[in-house]
Motif scaffolding. Sequence first.
Motif, short mmCIF file in Angstrom:
data_model
loop_
_atom_site.label_atom_id
_atom_site.label_comp_id
_atom_site.label_asym_id
_atom_site.label_seq_id
_atom_site.Cartn_x
_atom_site.Cartn_y
_atom_site.Cartn_z
N MET A 1 0.63 -1.21 0.22
CA MET A 1 -0.10 -0.01 0.16
C MET A 1 0.90 1.39 0.10
O MET A 1 1.74 1.30 0.83
CB MET A 1 -0.89 0.01 1.02
CG MET A 1 -1.43 -1.21 1.53
SD MET A 1 -2.23 -1.09 3.33
CE MET A 1 -3.41 0.01 3.43
N GLU B 1 -3.02 5.16 6.24
CA GLU B 1 -2.17 4.63 7.21
C GLU B 1 -1.58 5.19 8.20
O GLU B 1 -0.78 4.88 9.27
CB GLU B 1 -1.12 3.88 6.75
CG GLU B 1 -1.43 2.56 5.60
CD GLU B 1 -1.66 1.36 6.48
OE1 GLU B 1 -2.84 1.09 6.86
OE2 GLU B 1 -0.81 0.79 7.03
N TYR C 1 -7.08 -4.60 5.65
CA TYR C 1 -7.11 -3.99 4.37
C TYR C 1 -7.31 -4.83 3.60
O TYR C 1 -6.85 -6.12 3.66
CB TYR C 1 -5.96 -3.12 4.14
CG TYR C 1 -4.70 -3.70 4.50
CD1 TYR C 1 -3.90 -4.36 3.96
CD2 TYR C 1 -4.13 -3.33 5.91
CE1 TYR C 1 -2.72 -4.85 4.21
CE2 TYR C 1 -2.79 -3.86 6.21
CZ TYR C 1 -2.01 -4.69 5.27
OH TYR C 1 -0.87 -4.98 5.73
N ALA D 1 -3.94 -6.81 8.18
CA ALA D 1 -2.52 -7.51 8.64
C ALA D 1 -2.92 -7.40 10.10
O ALA D 1 -3.27 -6.38 10.65
CB ALA D 1 -1.43 -7.03 8.20
N ARG E 1 7.75 -6.60 11.58
CA ARG E 1 7.88 -5.19 11.32
C ARG E 1 8.61 -4.52 12.03
O ARG E 1 8.66 -4.65 13.32
CB ARG E 1 6.57 -4.31 11.20
CG ARG E 1 5.31 -4.82 10.46
CD ARG E 1 4.18 -3.72 10.63
NE ARG E 1 2.85 -4.41 10.19
CZ ARG E 1 1.86 -5.18 10.62
NH1 ARG E 1 2.37 -5.70 11.95
NH2 ARG E 1 0.88 -5.37 9.94
N ARG F 1 5.35 -0.06 9.54
CA ARG F 1 4.48 -0.34 8.55
C ARG F 1 4.55 0.43 7.31
O ARG F 1 3.89 0.25 6.39
CB ARG F 1 3.21 0.40 9.15
CG ARG F 1 2.75 -0.15 10.38
CD ARG F 1 1.36 0.38 10.86
NE ARG F 1 0.34 -0.12 9.92
CZ ARG F 1 -0.52 -1.23 10.11
NH1 ARG F 1 -0.11 -2.04 11.01
NH2 ARG F 1 -1.59 -1.60 9.13
#
Length: 332
Positions: A44, A50, A214, A227, A270, A296
């Motif tokens: 994305m 976000e 998402y 996620a 992450r 992210r």
Amino acid sequence: MRVDVLGAGIVGLTVAEELGRRGLDVVVVDPDPVGGASYAAAGMLSPAAEVWHGEEELLRLGLASLRLWPALAARLGVELRRTGTLLAGYDAGDLQQVERQAALLHRHGHRVELLGRAGVRSAEPSLARVAGGALLPEEASVDPRAVCAALLARVELRGTPRPDAEATVVATGTALPEPWRGLVSGVRGEILRLRSDDPPRRTVRGWVGGEAVYLVPRGDGRVVLGATSEAHAGPPVVSAGGALRLLAAGRALWPALDRAELVEGTARDRPATADGLPLVGPAGVAGVVLAAGHYRHGVLLAPLTARLVADHLETGHVEPCLDPRRTFGGEP
Ligand code: GLY
């Protein structure tokens, strides 16, 4: 200048490509290229969808990096899907989340188009009857695996660093070496890949009964569903519970999920920092530059990071809010 880039994820590879373009002698060092978060990432390019309250700096950086993506995608010959993002609230409580997001973005001068039930339906006919949503038309997406494959074809990859490197860029995601190891921590993301004959047209960032989810379509029937987000010390496996939560929220928003082929489940950590901003700039040790802690936002922020690292090596410039020295006061 000879520069070794440690880490062949999307950040390290994009940095290496930029340094190569500027005429530096670059090699990328990684025994397991694209083995980390970049392999899981949905791709994305969603600075507005976000960003959360308190992350205004990230919004500014994300918008700046989004502007660099068209040229990078064109150079690499990869598709940049500029179809925008739809924020979707499943029930009335979820719609409040969309409205809060829209209010935050409005305050920062960002264009947000609020949609009622019918507006969401006409923007995304494959979605369920949700309470409402908002359109962010400028956002985009890429396939990070395609991007990394194109980058790998353009850089020199080695298994070990060069003894005569004049500078080292550390872009090893969650696995930072000492003395920087403690500056990032892993936040597990589980993500599913599906194939459908009725995919959404654009990225959908939804809330379903308070659960954030998402959907990122690739345009050829492939859809990424993500996620989960959880601090985790164990090995990165997809848990049944994580998959269940994603599938339940995904199906509530997008009923065609029921008929979709479940192609893959992936889990990776992450790299999160204490203040939520990446570490890009001098590492407090001569000749070492960090390009890490993108949490992210690694895919979105890769081209901006590449520009900042290259500028730093050429001119010494550092973006103050990303300066790694803010976290250790000069010496790691
Ligand atoms: N940027 C999407 C994620 O981290 O799940």
